[in-house]
Enzyme design. Structure first.
Site, PDB file in Angstrom:
ATOM      1  N   THR A  28       0.864  -1.193   0.000  1.00 58.86           N
ATOM      2  CA  THR A  28       0.000   0.000   0.000  1.00 58.86           C
ATOM      3  C   THR A  28       0.894   1.234   0.000  1.00 58.86           C
ATOM      4  O   THR A  28       2.039   1.168   0.429  1.00 58.86           O
ATOM      5  CB  THR A  28      -0.905   0.022   1.257  1.00 58.86           C
ATOM      6  OG1 THR A  28      -2.002  -0.872   1.086  1.00 58.86           O
ATOM      7  CG2 THR A  28      -1.490   1.392   1.528  1.00 58.86           C
ATOM      8  N   ASP A  44      -3.442   4.929  -2.420  1.00 60.81           N
ATOM      9  CA  ASP A  44      -3.640   4.250  -3.700  1.00 60.81           C
ATOM     10  C   ASP A  44      -4.862   3.340  -3.572  1.00 60.81           C
ATOM     11  O   ASP A  44      -5.528   3.330  -2.527  1.00 60.81           O
ATOM     12  CB  ASP A  44      -2.390   3.454  -4.088  1.00 60.81           C
ATOM     13  CG  ASP A  44      -2.223   2.222  -3.219  1.00 60.81           C
ATOM     14  OD1 ASP A  44      -2.209   2.354  -1.980  1.00 60.81           O
ATOM     15  OD2 ASP A  44      -2.107   1.114  -3.770  1.00 60.81           O
ATOM     16  N   ARG A  46      -4.902  -0.190  -4.788  1.00 59.60           N
ATOM     17  CA  ARG A  46      -4.609  -1.598  -5.104  1.00 59.60           C
ATOM     18  C   ARG A  46      -4.667  -2.446  -3.839  1.00 59.60           C
ATOM     19  O   ARG A  46      -4.038  -2.112  -2.836  1.00 59.60           O
ATOM     20  CB  ARG A  46      -3.236  -1.720  -5.754  1.00 59.60           C
ATOM     21  CG  ARG A  46      -2.779  -3.180  -5.927  1.00 59.60           C
ATOM     22  CD  ARG A  46      -1.439  -3.287  -6.619  1.00 59.60           C
ATOM     23  NE  ARG A  46      -1.544  -2.933  -8.028  1.00 59.60           N
ATOM     24  CZ  ARG A  46      -0.529  -2.963  -8.889  1.00 59.60           C
ATOM     25  NH1 ARG A  46       0.689  -3.320  -8.463  1.00 59.60           N
ATOM     26  NH2 ARG A  46      -0.696  -2.639 -10.144  1.00 59.60           N
ATOM     27  N   LYS A  60      -9.257   2.884   0.672  1.00 57.70           N
ATOM     28  CA  LYS A  60      -8.362   2.779   1.823  1.00 57.70           C
ATOM     29  C   LYS A  60      -8.481   3.970   2.762  1.00 57.70           C
ATOM     30  O   LYS A  60      -7.763   4.042   3.759  1.00 57.70           O
ATOM     31  CB  LYS A  60      -6.909   2.643   1.348  1.00 57.70           C
ATOM     32  CG  LYS A  60      -6.668   1.399   0.500  1.00 57.70           C
ATOM     33  CD  LYS A  60      -5.218   1.273   0.104  1.00 57.70           C
ATOM     34  CE  LYS A  60      -5.007   0.073  -0.810  1.00 57.70           C
ATOM     35  NZ  LYS A  60      -3.592  -0.103  -1.188  1.00 57.70           N
ATOM     36  N   GLY A  74      -1.901  -2.495   5.570  1.00 57.05           N
ATOM     37  CA  GLY A  74      -1.812  -3.763   6.293  1.00 57.05           C
ATOM     38  C   GLY A  74      -2.852  -4.729   5.780  1.00 57.05           C
ATOM     39  O   GLY A  74      -3.152  -4.766   4.582  1.00 57.05           O
ATOM     40  N   SER A 156       4.131  -0.150   1.957  1.00 59.00           N
ATOM     41  CA  SER A 156       5.309  -0.607   1.216  1.00 59.00           C
ATOM     42  C   SER A 156       5.842   0.456   0.273  1.00 59.00           C
ATOM     43  O   SER A 156       7.015   0.438  -0.091  1.00 59.00           O
ATOM     44  CB  SER A 156       4.964  -1.886   0.436  1.00 59.00           C
ATOM     45  OG  SER A 156       3.874  -1.651  -0.440  1.00 59.00           O
ATOM     46  N   ASP A 193       6.456   1.099  -6.575  1.00 58.01           N
ATOM     47  CA  ASP A 193       6.254  -0.003  -5.630  1.00 58.01           C
ATOM     48  C   ASP A 193       5.267  -0.992  -6.225  1.00 58.01           C
ATOM     49  O   ASP A 193       4.163  -0.610  -6.626  1.00 58.01           O
ATOM     50  CB  ASP A 193       5.724   0.545  -4.302  1.00 58.01           C
ATOM     51  CG  ASP A 193       5.296  -0.572  -3.359  1.00 58.01           C
ATOM     52  OD1 ASP A 193       6.079  -1.532  -3.207  1.00 58.01           O
ATOM     53  OD2 ASP A 193       4.196  -0.492  -2.803  1.00 58.01           O
ATOM     54  N   SER A 196       1.740  -1.337  -4.638  1.00 60.22           N
ATOM     55  CA  SER A 196       0.803  -0.218  -4.786  1.00 60.22           C
ATOM     56  C   SER A 196       0.475  -0.043  -6.258  1.00 60.22           C
ATOM     57  O   SER A 196       1.278  -0.389  -7.125  1.00 60.22           O
ATOM     58  CB  SER A 196       1.416   1.079  -4.233  1.00 60.22           C
ATOM     59  OG  SER A 196       1.906   0.896  -2.927  1.00 60.22           O
TER      60      SER A 196
END
Length: 253
Positions: A28, A44, A46, A60, A74, A156, A193, A196
């Site tokens: 994330t 984001d 995803r 999110k 998480g 991340s 990343d 994400s």
């Protein structure tokens, strides 16, 4: 206090060859920044399960109170239910006191709940809001520790987002500057990343209310997908069964 009653059991299971469960990597990019008149949160969209993209457009940014919102990284179930539980408790608190919720109250309730579970509730949160004392931004970790910061990132993709904040943050920004910086930070996570991706969501909170900017940018639109149309008879018939086969099953309770 702490309970270590399962320590000897776990040691026995490891000696017997049972492997202890390891961590599950999540992905994330979430962030937030305090500006002159309020707070801007970003995330984001995803959702991943290991190396599989489970949802390309999940939400999110979670509601805590009318003046407080929270980004979650998480385990999706943990972030959604942890924030929903605290949101419910804060609503009861508002009904009891007749006063708007304060950001520090939400932060304290979240950290106490997460500390009780010693990190097993995998919720890493960026909590932001505006109350009678002004705008506030907190990062809340799964083990119960917290930070109060003018800007923060988690997930991340947090390092990619933090590189944007470290280079472009300045005190007393206006709302347009704050929105553009959060937008760039989430984009940095999306494109640098693997955990994400997809779209950019943002939330602007001021003393006058909240503005949710769902799918503020969709930098990864789905491209052209070829449609196949096969004429009847294109698939060859390999074998024709002349007799029906009956399969008997027994129902199990």
């Amino acid at each position: 206090g702490f309970s270590f009653e399962n320590y000897e059991r776990n040691q026995m299971l490891e000696r017997a060859g049972m492997k202890a469960p390891g961590f599950f990597k999540t992905g994330t990019t979430i962030c937030g920044v305090v500006y002159k008149d309020g707070v801007v949160l970003g995330a984001d969209t995803r959702a991943t399960g290991g190396s599989i993209v489970c949802d390309k457009n999940c939400e999110k940014i979670h509601h805590i109170a009318p003046n407080i919102y929270c980004c979650g990284a998480g385990t999706a179930a943990d972030t959604e239910n942890a924030t929903a539980m605290i949101s419910s408790q804060l609503e009861l608190h508002r009904l009891t006191t007749g006063k708007p919720s304060r950001v520090v109250t939400a932060m304290t309730m979240l950290k106490r709940m997460l500390f009780r579970y010693q990190g097993h509730v995998s919720a890493y949160l960026v909590l932001g809001g505006v109350d009678m004392t002004g705008p506030h931004l907190y990062s809340v970790y799964a083990h119960g520790s917290t930070d109060k910061l003018p800007y923060c990132t988690m997930g991340s993709g947090s390092l990619a987002a933090m590189s944007v904040f470290e280079s472009k943050y300045k005190p007393e920004m206006n709302v347009d500057e704050a929105k553009e910086m959060v937008h760039e930070a989430i984009r940095a996570g999306i494109f640098n990343d693997l955990g994400s991706g997809s779209n950019v969501d943002m939330c602007v909170i001021t003393k006058d209310g909240m503005e949710m900017l769902r799918n503020y940018e969709t930098p990864n639109p789905r491209g052209f997908r070829k449609e196949y149309a096969f004429a009847r008879g294109s698939t060859p018939v390999v074998k024709v069964l002349s007799e029906l086969v009956t399969v008997e099953t027994t129902a199990m309770e």
